[in-house]
Design an enzyme around this catalytic site. Structure first.
Site, PDB file in Angstrom:
ATOM      1  N   ARG A 127       0.820  -1.208   0.000  1.00  0.00           N
ATOM      2  CA  ARG A 127       0.000   0.000   0.000  1.00  0.00           C
ATOM      3  C   ARG A 127       0.853   1.257   0.000  1.00  0.00           C
ATOM      4  O   ARG A 127       1.920   1.286   0.623  1.00  0.00           O
ATOM      5  CB  ARG A 127      -0.892   0.042   1.255  1.00  0.00           C
ATOM      6  CG  ARG A 127      -2.080  -0.864   1.191  1.00  0.00           C
ATOM      7  CD  ARG A 127      -3.052  -0.575   2.315  1.00  0.00           C
ATOM      8  NE  ARG A 127      -2.379  -0.511   3.600  1.00  0.00           N
ATOM      9  CZ  ARG A 127      -2.868   0.132   4.659  1.00  0.00           C
ATOM     10  NH1 ARG A 127      -4.011   0.774   4.569  1.00  0.00           N
ATOM     11  NH2 ARG A 127      -2.223   0.123   5.798  1.00  0.00           N
ATOM     12  N   SER A 147       7.664  -4.951   7.162  1.00  0.00           N
ATOM     13  CA  SER A 147       7.337  -5.936   8.209  1.00  0.00           C
ATOM     14  C   SER A 147       8.107  -7.238   8.058  1.00  0.00           C
ATOM     15  O   SER A 147       7.534  -8.327   7.930  1.00  0.00           O
ATOM     16  CB  SER A 147       5.832  -6.198   8.222  1.00  0.00           C
ATOM     17  OG  SER A 147       5.149  -4.985   8.413  1.00  0.00           O
ATOM     18  N   ASP A 170       5.369  -3.358  11.275  1.00  0.00           N
ATOM     19  CA  ASP A 170       3.944  -3.141  11.544  1.00  0.00           C
ATOM     20  C   ASP A 170       3.606  -3.147  13.033  1.00  0.00           C
ATOM     21  O   ASP A 170       2.660  -2.491  13.465  1.00  0.00           O
ATOM     22  CB  ASP A 170       3.093  -4.182  10.797  1.00  0.00           C
ATOM     23  CG  ASP A 170       3.575  -5.608  11.019  1.00  0.00           C
ATOM     24  OD1 ASP A 170       4.605  -5.805  11.683  1.00  0.00           O
ATOM     25  OD2 ASP A 170       2.929  -6.543  10.501  1.00  0.00           O
TER      26      ASP A 170
END
Length: 910
Positions: free
Chosen positions: A530, A594, A650
């Site tokens: 994203r 992450s 994350d």
């Protein structure tokens, strides 16, 4: 003139004049539908806790929870008491690939004085006959399981406990009504002292019939008896049985349907003859439905009609004889043989001189009475089957009814008429009727065999699942071991060998609410990627506004070269900026990456190893921020430049997102596809970074906890199997016990083991069950959902290609619960180690702290979060821990870290 029959069947009937002028009476189909609907309402009343006391159809729970599946095995005794004779049986059931039942039995008489004597005398006599039978077979030294068919109205509270409500069939033994008949039999056996047996189950003959037929036909879930009396039973969903605790599975309901109509709901179809029979019976006003359809009363109905017609001069020249006027002289068995040739013989025995027309008329009356009986029986049976169909939620029901009783078996037309009525009322069902051979005796043994099978299988399953059930002491030990591994990860000398790496993130502050500005965020942590624009406002308009776009990462790029991967990422950023109309704008950027990284600064992250299926070459050991910048510069036209302020994972993003809402949030936790945690550690304890003052967020990378073998004593054979076939054997062992990527696979391995041992799916392993990854973790959440009926669990299993019974569904649900519970407890033990460390770091007697949490397992599983919270509370009683769900921690969190860093940077410049 044609003869006029009296109105045998009142409203809802029609006259059909045949060619010979005789009148034929039949129910309208709508009348039968009405009877069926009324009976359905009575069933509902009987099942409801509030309505049961006044219900006429009592719907009694039998505590028989399963029908035979064909794998029953063993040597059983059965007692069958339901009349003036009783039987003792030995039933051998074997399952060696061929279902086989061998029976030996002996009939013993019960003298009339015992039937009317004391209860103690009756059960002493039964015990004596049982001893005699066992002596003859030379099995007195064996303690065999016994099933007891006790065919009298009883209230059951357990499978082996049955309180006699009232004696029937001529029995009047004192001091038995209101007592448990199993206890009385046990006392009589114990008093003798010469043999011992294990009384496992007490059932009535209807349940025995269903179980006997169920052994040969696994679709059999209804039992029906139409003989001297009548009754039915069927397998009902536990969630509908208010009288018994528990919502899972099914239980056989003994309907006691003979009492249908005792509250007046059948008054409009009862005739003057029904009323006369009832008034002359031993129990006026009771068992009204039974008096309309069962063998005890059908002959008497015919006699009363013959008498009325003779009195009106319509039969026998108006002559009556003493025999015809005597109650009980026209027996029901006559109806099974009242063909024209026999009619003359039977009527002559009654002292009559019948003409040919009298014989034909008598035959027609017998037909009318038996047809009405079959129609009414079919209407109520249709209500039962319709309910089963609705319970199962199927479009077309395939079911079998096990049937016994002299009327059904011996009447030449009853069975055919009953089947026809059921078919008419249930055109969307395929119903098979199978006759029971010795249902009452063999059935009791079958109930016992099923109970033994279920108990043995349950014990075997529990033994296997025991290894996955962690005690309080074991969880405390896990917490202590996690604490040791945390210390190893923080220590300079021990860090290299530590499994829990405790990586410094260079995030030294959580949000304070004064952050403001526009920030870009990248979020890379899986197959989707994203790009976000995050607007942070302070003051009166304090809040966060976000715009984002999702891009996929093809497998060939995930597993290609590093250059290809980061070129793809830069292409996506370019597309997003164009989409937002922001080409050429330079904004501070936070990069959520992450994967395990070694950070030497807030804007520098060295990739230690790829996880989650990524294999891009030339990245491990490199700074991912540099890789990103190089990809930007590789573009032919430099459309934009990025100020990469922070690279975070994350988990840290989750903590920061929640920290923006709650100033007490100093811990981040993710339990989704993978699992990890972070927290604010005192700088003095972070030996890998210089400086003693303040705090720094430590990315624990706790998924690798146990990689050094410290959890081997609680890892099971199923954990080992999952680990062995994973992409990274021997790595991330803690994560493989608690995270969403692996729980479904642990469940599948347990189900495989159960099936191989014959404890599930009838021992049949389907190809689908052998397929790795078939059991996604989302199915655990769905299966354990409180609002999900077992019917829907079966639907999920069916979707997976697993044909399951109701019992199978309960087992699968239990396995899912055990695996998820262990995961939540282990996660809670790890979190307890973290919050206690924070408390001890600060020298506090009591700590108030918030944990920001994200991840599908935590958010979507119906019980995971509750169990985890309880575990933390139990293991860290000196901490008050609040859990706050993060909304978009990975994206928003990266922007907030960037915002905090910009705030601190600007403050430093001032």
């Amino acid at each position: 003139p044609p003869l006029r029959f009296p109105s045998l069947l009142r409203p809802g009937c029609r006259d059909m004049h045949g060619a010979n002028g005789w009148v034929r009476k039949e129910f309208f189909p709508e009348t039968l539908q009405e009877v069926s609907q009324r009976f359905r309402k009575e069933m509902e009343k009987g099942l409801g806790a509030d309505t049961n006391p006044t219900a006429s159809v009592k719907m009694l729970p039998t505590f028989v929870r399963s029908t035979p599946d064909g794998t029953e095995d063993g040597d059983f005794l059965a007692l069958d008491l339901g009349g003036t004779n009783f039987r003792v049986l030995r039933v051998k059931v074997s399952d060696n690939g061929l279902q086989k039942v061998e029976m030996e039995n002996q009939i013993y008489a019960i003298p009339e004085e015992l039937m009317r004597g004391s209860g103690v005398q009756l059960f002493d006599h039964i015990a004596e006959c049982l001893a005699n039978f066992m002596e003859k077979l030379k099995i007195k030294d064996k303690k065999l399981p016994l099933g007891f068919t006790f065919s009298f109205p009883c209230h059951q509270t357990k499978l082996d406990e049955s309180i006699l409500v009232t004696w029937t069939k001529g029995f009047k033994c004192s001091s038995v009504e209101g007592k448990d008949v199993v206890s009385m039999l046990r006392k009589s056996i114990k008093k003798r002292g010469d043999f011992d047996i294990d009384i496992v189950a007490v059932v009535n003959d209807t349940v025995g019939t269903m179980m006997t037929c169920g052994y040969d036909d696994h679709n059999c879930e209804v039992g029906l008896i139409v003989g001297t009396g009548t009754n039915a039973c069927y397998m009902e969903e536990m969630r509908h049985i208010d009288l018994v605790e528990g919502d899972e599975g099914r239980m056989c309901i003994n309907m006691e349907w003979g009492a249908f109509g005792d509250d007046g709901v059948l008054n409009d179809i009862r005739t003057e003859f029904d009323q006369e029979i009832d008034m002359g019976s031993l129990n006026p006003g009771k068992q009204l439905f039974e008096k309309m359809i069962s063998g005890m009363y059908m002959g008497e109905l015919v006699r009363l009609i013959l008498v009325k017609m003779a009195k009106e001069g319509l039969l026998f020249g108006g002559n009556l004889t003493p025999d015809l006027l005597t109650t009980g002289h026209f027996e029901t068995r006559y109806q099974t043989r009242t063909l024209q040739m026999k009619a003359h013989e039977i009527l002559t025995k009654l002292g009559l001189e019948p003409s040919h027309e009298d014989c034909v008329a008598t035959l027609r009356i017998c037909q009318i009475v038996s047809t009405r009986s079959a129609n009414l029986c079919g209407a109520t049976l249709a209500a039962v089957l319709r309910r089963i169909k609705e319970n199962k939620g199927v479009e077309r029901l395939r079911s079998t009814v096990g049937v016994d009783g002299s009327v059904y078996k011996k009447h030449p037309h009853f069975a055919r008429r009953l089947h026809k009525t059921v078919r008419k009322l249930l055109p969307d069902c395929e119903i098979r009727f199978t006759r029971s051979e010795d249902g009452s005796g063999k059935g009791a043994a079958m109930v016992t065999a099923v109970a033994y099978r279920l108990a043995a299988q349950h014990k075997a399953r529990q033994k296997i699942l025991e290894a996955l059930k962690l005690s309080h002491e074991q969880l405390l030990e896990v917490k202590q071991r996690m604490r040791i591994e945390m210390e190893n990860g923080l220590g300079k000398e021990t860090h290299a060998e530590a499994t829990v790496k405790m990586l410094p993130t260079y995030v030294c502050s959580t949000p304070d609410g004064t952050e403001k500005g526009d920030f870009l965020a990248l979020d890379l942590g899986g197959t989707n990627f994203r790009v976000l624009l995050v607007r942070v406002r302070n003051g009166m308009r304090r809040g966060v506004e976000m715009h984002n776009k999702i891009y996929s990462i093809p497998v060939e790029i995930m597993q290609g070269t590093g250059e290809e991967l980061f070129d793809h990422i830069v292409h996506c950023i370019s597309d997003f900026l164009e989409y937002m109309g922001m080409k050429g704008v330079s904004l501070p950027l936070g990069f959520t990456f992450s994967f395990p990284c070694q950070q030497t600064n807030l804007d520098e992250g060295i990739l230690l190893k790829w996880t989650k299926g990524f294999k891009a070459t030339g990245c491990e050991g490199e700074d991912v921020v540099n890789l990103l910048k190089e990809a930007i510069h590789r573009r032919e036209v430099s459309e934009f430049d990025l100020d990469v302020v922070a690279v975070v994972n994350d988990t840290v993003g989750t903590m920061m997102t929640c920290g923006y809402e709650d100033p007490y949030c100093e811990v981040g936790l993710i339990v989704g596809t993978g699992s990890n945690a972070c927290y604010m550690e005192e700088m003095r304890n972070v030996e890998l970074v210089e400086g003693e003052e303040g705090r720094m967020c430590v990315n624990m990378e706790w998924g690798a906890f146990g990689d050094n073998g410290c959890l081997d004593d609680i890892r099971t054979e199923f954990d080992l199997a999952v680990d062995e076939l994973s992409l990274n054997p021997g790595k991330q062992r803690f994560e493989k016990m608690i995270s969403g990527m692996y729980l479904g696979e642990i469940v599948r391995n347990i189900l495989m083991d159960f099936t191989k041992r014959g404890l599930l799916f009838r021992g049949r392993i389907s190809e689908r069950l052998k397929t790795r990854g078939i059991f996604e973790t989302k199915f655990l959440s769905q299966i354990e959902s409180d609002c999900l009926a077992l019917l829907q669990v079966r639907s999920i299993l069916q979707h997976l290609g697993l044909e399951s019974t109701c019992d199978d569904s309960i087992i699968v649900k239990e396995v899912c619960a055990v695996v998820a519970r262990r995961a939540a407890q282990l996660c809670g033990a790890g979190m307890a180690a973290v919050v206690d460390k924070i408390r001890e770091n600060r020298g506090l007697d009591f700590l108030k702290v918030t944990v920001g949490v994200d991840g599908t397992l935590y958010k979507l599983h119906p019980h995971f979060s509750t169990i985890m919270h309880e575990t933390v509370k139990q293991l860290s009683p000196k901490c008050e821990v609040t859990f706050l769900q993060s909304e978009d921690g990975s994206g928003k969190g990266a922007a907030l870290i960037t915002a905090v860093a910009c705030r601190i940077r600007e403050a430093g410049q001032r």
